[in-house]
Design a protein around this motif. Structure first.
Motif, PDB file in Angstrom:
ATOM      1  N   ASP A  45       0.770  -0.841   0.150  1.00 34.93           N
ATOM      2  CA  ASP A  45      -0.322  -0.058  -0.133  1.00 34.93           C
ATOM      3  C   ASP A  45       1.144   0.714   0.272  1.00 34.93           C
ATOM      4  OD1 ASP A  45      -2.254  -1.676  -0.134  1.00 34.93           O
ATOM      5  OD2 ASP A  45      -2.591  -1.492   2.126  1.00 34.93           O
ATOM      6  N   ALA A  46       1.721   1.588   0.163  1.00 35.16           N
ATOM      7  CA  ALA A  46       2.533   2.098   0.894  1.00 35.16           C
ATOM      8  C   ALA A  46       3.939   2.159  -0.169  1.00 35.16           C
ATOM      9  CB  ALA A  46       3.550   2.292   2.164  1.00 35.16           C
ATOM     10  N   ALA A  47       4.017   1.023  -1.114  1.00 37.14           N
ATOM     11  CA  ALA A  47       4.804   1.366  -2.747  1.00 37.14           C
ATOM     12  C   ALA A  47       3.974   2.073  -2.902  1.00 37.14           C
ATOM     13  CB  ALA A  47       5.027  -0.099  -2.505  1.00 37.14           C
ATOM     14  N   GLU A  48       2.821   1.461  -3.533  1.00 33.00           N
ATOM     15  CA  GLU A  48       1.713   2.159  -4.056  1.00 33.00           C
ATOM     16  C   GLU A  48       1.001   4.006  -3.832  1.00 33.00           C
ATOM     17  OE1 GLU A  48      -3.019   1.273  -6.639  1.00 33.00           O
ATOM     18  OE2 GLU A  48      -2.326   0.476  -4.379  1.00 33.00           O
ATOM     19  N   GLN A  49       1.263   4.005  -2.787  1.00 34.34           N
ATOM     20  CA  GLN A  49       0.551   5.892  -2.446  1.00 34.34           C
ATOM     21  C   GLN A  49       2.215   6.090  -2.852  1.00 34.34           C
ATOM     22  OE1 GLN A  49       0.321   6.006   1.365  1.00 34.34           O
ATOM     23  NE2 GLN A  49      -2.184   6.092   1.057  1.00 34.34           N
ATOM     24  N   PHE A  50       3.993   5.370  -2.989  1.00 33.63           N
ATOM     25  CA  PHE A  50       5.115   6.091  -3.510  1.00 33.63           C
ATOM     26  C   PHE A  50       4.580   5.947  -4.739  1.00 33.63           C
ATOM     27  CE2 PHE A  50       9.242   5.497  -5.221  1.00 33.63           C
ATOM     28  CZ  PHE A  50       9.692   6.762  -4.378  1.00 33.63           C
ATOM     29  N   GLY A  51       3.961   5.675  -5.649  1.00 35.37           N
ATOM     30  CA  GLY A  51       4.463   5.381  -7.165  1.00 35.37           C
ATOM     31  C   GLY A  51       3.482   6.559  -7.535  1.00 35.37           C
ATOM     32  N   THR A  52       2.013   6.331  -6.798  1.00 31.78           N
ATOM     33  CA  THR A  52       1.419   7.773  -7.264  1.00 31.78           C
ATOM     34  C   THR A  52       2.187   9.063  -7.008  1.00 31.78           C
ATOM     35  OG1 THR A  52      -0.189   6.144  -6.623  1.00 31.78           O
ATOM     36  CG2 THR A  52      -0.436   8.803  -6.664  1.00 31.78           C
ATOM     37  N   LEU A  53       3.004   8.934  -5.708  1.00 28.10           N
ATOM     38  CA  LEU A  53       2.757  10.683  -5.013  1.00 28.10           C
ATOM     39  C   LEU A  53       4.691  11.512  -6.847  1.00 28.10           C
ATOM     40  CD1 LEU A  53       3.381  10.238  -1.907  1.00 28.10           C
ATOM     41  CD2 LEU A  53       1.398  11.532  -2.777  1.00 28.10           C
ATOM     42  N   LYS A  54       5.127   9.745  -6.754  1.00 29.79           N
ATOM     43  CA  LYS A  54       6.326  10.179  -7.822  1.00 29.79           C
ATOM     44  C   LYS A  54       6.102   9.917  -9.559  1.00 29.79           C
ATOM     45  CE  LYS A  54      10.231   9.494  -6.854  1.00 29.79           C
ATOM     46  NZ  LYS A  54      11.473   9.306  -7.276  1.00 29.79           N
ATOM     47  N   GLY A  55       4.490  10.035  -9.255  1.00 23.71           N
ATOM     48  CA  GLY A  55       3.788  10.256 -10.835  1.00 23.71           C
ATOM     49  C   GLY A  55       4.450   8.519 -12.396  1.00 23.71           C
ATOM     50  N   MET A  56       4.778   7.542 -10.912  1.00 24.12           N
ATOM     51  CA  MET A  56       4.964   6.419 -11.599  1.00 24.12           C
ATOM     52  C   MET A  56       4.398   5.049 -11.616  1.00 24.12           C
ATOM     53  SD  MET A  56       8.449   6.504  -9.811  1.00 24.12           S
ATOM     54  CE  MET A  56       9.485   5.432 -11.159  1.00 24.12           C
ATOM     55  N   ALA A  57       2.924   5.349 -12.672  1.00 27.81           N
ATOM     56  CA  ALA A  57       2.317   4.445 -12.416  1.00 27.81           C
ATOM     57  C   ALA A  57       2.445   3.157 -11.886  1.00 27.81           C
ATOM     58  CB  ALA A  57       0.782   4.862 -13.845  1.00 27.81           C
ATOM     59  N   THR A  61       3.876  -2.272  -6.299  1.00 24.96           N
ATOM     60  CA  THR A  61       3.463  -3.017  -5.007  1.00 24.96           C
ATOM     61  C   THR A  61       5.317  -2.544  -5.222  1.00 24.96           C
ATOM     62  OG1 THR A  61       4.516  -4.452  -6.633  1.00 24.96           O
ATOM     63  CG2 THR A  61       2.649  -4.280  -6.357  1.00 24.96           C
ATOM     64  N   CYS A  62       6.076  -2.898  -3.963  1.00 21.03           N
ATOM     65  CA  CYS A  62       7.710  -3.271  -3.591  1.00 21.03           C
ATOM     66  C   CYS A  62       8.065  -3.985  -4.742  1.00 21.03           C
ATOM     67  CB  CYS A  62       7.325  -4.126  -2.115  1.00 21.03           C
ATOM     68  SG  CYS A  62       6.865  -3.016  -1.217  1.00 21.03           S
ATOM     69  N   ALA A  63       7.748  -5.150  -4.902  1.00 17.11           N
ATOM     70  CA  ALA A  63       8.291  -5.760  -6.626  1.00 17.11           C
ATOM     71  C   ALA A  63       8.251  -4.690  -7.660  1.00 17.11           C
ATOM     72  CB  ALA A  63       7.844  -7.010  -7.004  1.00 17.11           C
ATOM     73  N   THR A  64       7.306  -4.434  -8.113  1.00 19.36           N
ATOM     74  CA  THR A  64       7.105  -3.649  -9.593  1.00 19.36           C
ATOM     75  C   THR A  64       8.232  -2.041  -9.156  1.00 19.36           C
ATOM     76  OG1 THR A  64       5.092  -2.139  -8.386  1.00 19.36           O
ATOM     77  CG2 THR A  64       4.867  -4.166 -10.005  1.00 19.36           C
ATOM     78  N   GLY A  65       8.524  -1.444  -7.707  1.00 20.75           N
ATOM     79  CA  GLY A  65       9.347  -0.705  -7.178  1.00 20.75           C
ATOM     80  C   GLY A  65      10.671  -1.050  -7.153  1.00 20.75           C
ATOM     81  N   GLN A  66      11.140  -1.719  -7.283  1.00 19.85           N
ATOM     82  CA  GLN A  66      12.266  -3.140  -7.416  1.00 19.85           C
ATOM     83  C   GLN A  66      12.814  -2.923  -8.762  1.00 19.85           C
ATOM     84  OE1 GLN A  66      12.993  -6.857  -5.991  1.00 19.85           O
ATOM     85  NE2 GLN A  66      14.819  -6.228  -5.146  1.00 19.85           N
ATOM     86  N   PHE A  76      11.374   5.424  -0.386  1.00 20.68           N
ATOM     87  CA  PHE A  76      11.016   3.573  -1.173  1.00 20.68           C
ATOM     88  C   PHE A  76      11.491   3.111   0.179  1.00 20.68           C
ATOM     89  CE2 PHE A  76      10.534  -0.083  -3.090  1.00 20.68           C
ATOM     90  CZ  PHE A  76       8.959  -0.056  -4.289  1.00 20.68           C
ATOM     91  N   ARG A  77      12.470   3.075   0.692  1.00 24.32           N
ATOM     92  CA  ARG A  77      13.032   1.546   1.341  1.00 24.32           C
ATOM     93  C   ARG A  77      11.915   1.830   2.439  1.00 24.32           C
ATOM     94  NH1 ARG A  77      18.728  -0.508   0.303  1.00 24.32           N
ATOM     95  NH2 ARG A  77      19.296  -1.364   2.494  1.00 24.32           N
ATOM     96  N   ARG A  78      11.760   2.930   3.040  1.00 23.06           N
ATOM     97  CA  ARG A  78      11.203   2.297   4.226  1.00 23.06           C
ATOM     98  C   ARG A  78       9.870   1.378   4.052  1.00 23.06           C
ATOM     99  NH1 ARG A  78      12.795   2.023   8.336  1.00 23.06           N
ATOM    100  NH2 ARG A  78      10.506   2.743   9.586  1.00 23.06           N
ATOM    101  N   ALA A  79       9.329   1.889   2.844  1.00 21.82           N
ATOM    102  CA  ALA A  79       7.875   0.766   2.399  1.00 21.82           C
ATOM    103  C   ALA A  79       8.514  -0.222   2.440  1.00 21.82           C
ATOM    104  CB  ALA A  79       7.278   1.712   1.569  1.00 21.82           C
ATOM    105  N   CYS A  80       9.313  -0.370   1.893  1.00 17.28           N
ATOM    106  CA  CYS A  80      10.158  -2.116   1.367  1.00 17.28           C
ATOM    107  C   CYS A  80      11.555  -2.551   1.970  1.00 17.28           C
ATOM    108  CB  CYS A  80       9.545  -1.846  -0.093  1.00 17.28           C
ATOM    109  SG  CYS A  80       8.561  -0.967  -0.521  1.00 17.28           S
ATOM    110  N   PRO A  81      11.467  -2.260   3.295  1.00 12.73           N
ATOM    111  CA  PRO A  81      12.766  -2.488   3.748  1.00 12.73           C
ATOM    112  C   PRO A  81      12.607  -4.485   3.256  1.00 12.73           C
ATOM    113  CG  PRO A  81      10.676  -2.540   5.660  1.00 12.73           C
ATOM    114  CD  PRO A  81      10.720  -2.357   3.905  1.00 12.73           C
ATOM    115  N   VAL A  82      11.902  -5.174   2.812  1.00 11.00           N
ATOM    116  CA  VAL A  82      12.504  -6.176   2.853  1.00 11.00           C
ATOM    117  C   VAL A  82      12.778  -6.451   1.082  1.00 11.00           C
ATOM    118  CG1 VAL A  82      11.250  -9.391   3.150  1.00 11.00           C
ATOM    119  CG2 VAL A  82      10.948  -7.301   4.252  1.00 11.00           C
TER     120      VAL A  82
END
Length: 115
Positions: A45-57, A61-66, A76-82
């Motif tokens: 959920d946090a990763a998705e919010q990060f993507g939205t805020l950065k304009g990265m549709a 998820t953490c995997a798509t952000g990685q 982003f790392r705080r949202a997806c530490p694993v």
């Protein structure tokens, strides 16, 4: 700081209302009362919010952000530490749009007044 004063910079509010925002929860884990397991675990959920805020549709998820190379971003790392555990290099480079979008994402969130 954003954790002490809330995203609107008003120190007269306790930020419990803001803690409903998944990305804010992970940035301000202690303030929001996250458990160790929650704090040390990924939040899609946090990763998705990060993507939205950065304009990265594509970042939903953490995997798509990685996959999009976001594990070098400290927020982003705080949202997806694993997911980002293997990434060693951190960068803090919030854009003006990210900062504005982060603040605007709290419109309509009612902070709890301090006592």
């Amino acid at each position: 700081t954003v954790c002490a004063n809330g995203p609107n910079g008003n120190p007269t509010h306790v930020n419990t209302g803001y803690c409903t925002h998944a990305l804010y929860q992970h940035i301000c884990a202690v303030k929001c009362g996250l458990t160790a397991a929650q704090c040390n675990g990924d939040s899609d959920d946090a990763a998705e919010q990060f993507g939205t805020l950065k304009g990265m549709a594509a970042v939903t998820t953490c995997a798509t952000g990685q996959a999009a190379g976001q594990c070098t971003d400290a927020v982003f790392r705080r949202a997806c530490p694993v997911t980002c555990a293997a990434s060693r290099r951190l960068a803090w480079s919030p854009t003006h749009d990210f900062a504005r979008n982060f603040t605007q994402s709290f419109h309509g969130v009612t902070p709890t007044p301090s006592r």
